[in-house]
Design an enzyme around this catalytic site. Structure first.
Site, PDB file in Angstrom:
ATOM      1  N   THR A  55       0.864  -1.171   0.000  1.00 45.71           N
ATOM      2  CA  THR A  55       0.000   0.000   0.000  1.00 45.71           C
ATOM      3  C   THR A  55       0.905   1.227   0.000  1.00 45.71           C
ATOM      4  O   THR A  55       1.586   1.507   0.986  1.00 45.71           O
ATOM      5  CB  THR A  55      -0.930   0.019   1.225  1.00 45.71           C
ATOM      6  N   LYS A 109       0.213   5.483   8.425  1.00 45.93           N
ATOM      7  CA  LYS A 109       0.953   5.651   7.166  1.00 45.93           C
ATOM      8  C   LYS A 109      -0.011   5.714   6.001  1.00 45.93           C
ATOM      9  O   LYS A 109       0.082   6.599   5.139  1.00 45.93           O
ATOM     10  CB  LYS A 109       1.945   4.497   7.000  1.00 45.93           C
ATOM     11  N   LYS A 164      -7.281   1.629  -3.191  1.00 45.86           N
ATOM     12  CA  LYS A 164      -6.939   1.235  -1.816  1.00 45.86           C
ATOM     13  C   LYS A 164      -7.108   2.411  -0.858  1.00 45.86           C
ATOM     14  O   LYS A 164      -7.491   2.234   0.302  1.00 45.86           O
ATOM     15  CB  LYS A 164      -5.499   0.700  -1.762  1.00 45.86           C
TER      16      LYS A 164
END
Length: 293
Positions: free
Chosen positions: A100, A243, A175
């Protein structure tokens, strides 16, 4: 492009370890690299593949190279950096990034791969460690249709759904939507369970009732028991979620998209980090609402 018989998997964390294992179980020649070499050696012993000392060494001779590491800088290190996979990948091979990461990185890698004659797919995953172990991940991809059609059957070895969302970076953008939705869902679940507890209700009974209606979600079904038990040492860590949300919020600023709830939940996760809960799983939002024990 090349037919695929030999694969390299770079990054054997809680996700990559079982994902690479599914490939090996299908009879593919599987070469692995992990920053902690002992983990790669343990994987090779368990699944019969070979462990290598650098990403470049693991990628040499591989038709398909898959990456699943921590963040943008980690991806660059194992792909375009010194001893990175692209230094030995052959023209006609495929690079798939399951990390990701940012949309910018996906476009950067796509350009680097084109220079080498390598096909690139950005393919972040959802489903967590349990999904990786059970071969039931959801994978959202960005890239060219013909390249996707070639690699999708191999991704299906550890996925229940593999979907091409558009050109390079579309997987990463999708995502981001996933993480934005999860942030709000987990906060709502945490507040609901906290309210039920303060009201003296049986939390398990409450979830049994409302999960069958419009409030139901994957998070509710799979996380409510451990949340009620105040157990947060499993699943996707708060540090990694922050993150991811940082990537979402930065992209939102560029798109002029307004994400007030996401920004707020990101700060709630910062509170959890200050509680020394950076390695707790994301459902630990409930812990910051409860009175200190």
């Amino acid at each position: 492009m090349r037919s695929i018989t030999t694969v390299a998997f770079i990054g054997l964390g809680v996700m990559g370890y079982p994902m690479a294992g599914h490939l090996a179980k299908q009879g593919l020649t599987t070469r692995v690299y992990n920053r902690t070499a002992s983990k790669a050696e343990a994987w090779a012993k368990a699944f019969g593949g070979t462990a290598h000392s650098t990403p470049a060494e693991a990628a040499e001779g591989a038709d398909l190279v898959l990456v699943c590491v921590g963040n943008d800088d980690d991806v660059r290190q194992v792909t375009t950096g010194p001893d990175g996979a692209l230094s030995t990948m052959m023209s006609g091979s495929y690079l798939v990034d399951h990390t990701t990461a940012s949309a910018d990185l996906a476009l950067e890698l796509d350009a680097a791969c084109r220079e080498k004659g390598v096909a690139f797919i950005d393919a972040p995953v959802s489903g967590g460690q349990q999904g990786a172990e059970n071969g039931a991940l959801t994978i959202m991809c960005g890239g060219e249709q013909n390249h996707f059609d070639t690699v999708a059957p191999f991704l299906n070895h550890y996925a229940r759904a593999v979907t091409l969302m558009g050109t390079a970076s579309s997987g990463q953008l999708t995502k981001m939507v996933n993480q934005i939705c999860i942030a709000g869902l987990v906060q709502g679940l945490a507040e609901g369970l906290h309210f039920a507890e303060q009201a003296g209700l049986d939390q398990h009974q409450v979830i049994d009732v409302i999960s069958k209606g419009a409030a139901g979600s994957w998070q509710m079904e799979n996380r409510h028991k451990t949340m009620i038990a105040n157990e947060y040492n499993h699943g996707f860590a708060v540090d990694w979620m922050r993150k991811d949300l940082g990537i979402c919020l930065e992209q939102a600023r560029r798109l002029n998209a307004t994400l007030p709830v996401t920004a707020l939940v990101d700060q709630f996760y910062a509170d959890v980090q200050r509680m020394e809960g950076g390695r707790w799983d994301t459902s630990s939002l409930l812990k910051r609402l409860r009175k200190p024990e």
